[in-house]
Design a protein around this motif. Sequence first.
Motif, PDB file in Angstrom:
ATOM      1  N   ASN A 273       6.421  27.272 -14.880  1.00  0.00           N
ATOM      2  CA  ASN A 273       7.137  27.103 -13.623  1.00  0.00           C
ATOM      3  C   ASN A 273       6.270  27.694 -12.514  1.00  0.00           C
ATOM      4  O   ASN A 273       5.643  28.735 -12.701  1.00  0.00           O
ATOM      5  CB  ASN A 273       8.492  27.828 -13.657  1.00  0.00           C
ATOM      6  CG  ASN A 273       9.426  27.219 -14.673  1.00  0.00           C
ATOM      7  OD1 ASN A 273       9.742  26.045 -14.608  1.00  0.00           O
ATOM      8  ND2 ASN A 273       9.845  28.028 -15.639  1.00  0.00           N
ATOM      9  N   LYS A 274       6.266  27.017 -11.378  1.00  0.00           N
ATOM     10  CA  LYS A 274       5.279  27.351 -10.358  1.00  0.00           C
ATOM     11  C   LYS A 274       5.910  27.432  -8.976  1.00  0.00           C
ATOM     12  O   LYS A 274       6.778  26.618  -8.639  1.00  0.00           O
ATOM     13  CB  LYS A 274       4.217  26.242 -10.378  1.00  0.00           C
ATOM     14  CG  LYS A 274       3.103  26.374  -9.381  1.00  0.00           C
ATOM     15  CD  LYS A 274       2.144  25.195  -9.578  1.00  0.00           C
ATOM     16  CE  LYS A 274       1.134  25.115  -8.452  1.00  0.00           C
ATOM     17  NZ  LYS A 274       0.246  23.953  -8.603  1.00  0.00           N
ATOM     18  N   PHE A 275       5.479  28.402  -8.189  1.00  0.00           N
ATOM     19  CA  PHE A 275       5.880  28.479  -6.789  1.00  0.00           C
ATOM     20  C   PHE A 275       4.635  28.675  -5.943  1.00  0.00           C
ATOM     21  O   PHE A 275       3.809  29.544  -6.224  1.00  0.00           O
ATOM     22  CB  PHE A 275       6.848  29.647  -6.532  1.00  0.00           C
ATOM     23  CG  PHE A 275       7.149  29.808  -5.074  1.00  0.00           C
ATOM     24  CD1 PHE A 275       8.122  29.032  -4.460  1.00  0.00           C
ATOM     25  CD2 PHE A 275       6.418  30.693  -4.287  1.00  0.00           C
ATOM     26  CE1 PHE A 275       8.369  29.143  -3.090  1.00  0.00           C
ATOM     27  CE2 PHE A 275       6.656  30.816  -2.919  1.00  0.00           C
ATOM     28  CZ  PHE A 275       7.637  30.032  -2.323  1.00  0.00           C
ATOM     29  N   THR A 276       4.499  27.858  -4.904  1.00  0.00           N
ATOM     30  CA  THR A 276       3.376  27.996  -3.968  1.00  0.00           C
ATOM     31  C   THR A 276       3.914  28.457  -2.617  1.00  0.00           C
ATOM     32  O   THR A 276       4.887  27.892  -2.115  1.00  0.00           O
ATOM     33  CB  THR A 276       2.646  26.640  -3.786  1.00  0.00           C
ATOM     34  OG1 THR A 276       2.213  26.174  -5.058  1.00  0.00           O
ATOM     35  CG2 THR A 276       1.446  26.792  -2.859  1.00  0.00           C
ATOM     36  N   PHE A 277       3.302  29.489  -2.059  1.00  0.00           N
ATOM     37  CA  PHE A 277       3.652  29.907  -0.701  1.00  0.00           C
ATOM     38  C   PHE A 277       3.092  28.850   0.250  1.00  0.00           C
ATOM     39  O   PHE A 277       1.882  28.731   0.411  1.00  0.00           O
ATOM     40  CB  PHE A 277       3.050  31.284  -0.391  1.00  0.00           C
ATOM     41  CG  PHE A 277       3.725  32.413  -1.112  1.00  0.00           C
ATOM     42  CD1 PHE A 277       4.826  33.064  -0.558  1.00  0.00           C
ATOM     43  CD2 PHE A 277       3.259  32.836  -2.349  1.00  0.00           C
ATOM     44  CE1 PHE A 277       5.457  34.110  -1.225  1.00  0.00           C
ATOM     45  CE2 PHE A 277       3.883  33.882  -3.028  1.00  0.00           C
ATOM     46  CZ  PHE A 277       4.984  34.514  -2.459  1.00  0.00           C
TER      47      PHE A 277
END
Length: 167
Positions: free
Chosen positions: A87-91
């Motif tokens: 699972n990935k989150f990019t600012f």
Amino acid sequence: MRMHHVLTVGATTAAVAALSLTTAVPAQAAEYSSALKIKGIQYDAPGRDSNKCSGGNTKNEYLTIKNYSKTAKVNLKGYVVKDAAGNKFTFKSSHTLEPGDYVHLRGGRGTDSDGKNVVYRQNCNFMWNNDKDTIYFYKPSGARADVHSYTKKANDRDGNGYITYHG
Ligand SMILES: [Ca+2]
Ligand SMILES: [Ca+2]
Ligand SMILES: [Ca+2]
């Protein structure tokens, strides 16, 4: 000759054991060159977990990222957080951290605020597993900024759902 053979096997076994121990050492043993590091994580949101966007508690699950540089300002834009499952989150927006400044990356939906030191993942599902997980933190270049693995049992002795890394 026979004795020699036994000794050789023993030494080889020890070497293999040492090698697998090295491999099994959690990722936090590594130290990367980065001003931004993981200060800590509330991986288990307090209370009974519910991923409902309204009335759930995903917002109370957060990762704290701090700028440990004494001089450099760092823009979070382009930094990436991933968990063990990918699972990935990019600012995606500019959010500058002054020296010593921090941000809480919270689950759930909300309004990002520089003043309140908060960015929301805009996703009401939990990202950080309650039993164990790995926090990967990448620079915009793709280089690793920081990595930490945890298990509730080994790393959260007081059981409050929070783990401190770089205090
Ligand atoms: Ca919980
Ligand atoms: Ca996870
Ligand atoms: Ca704790």
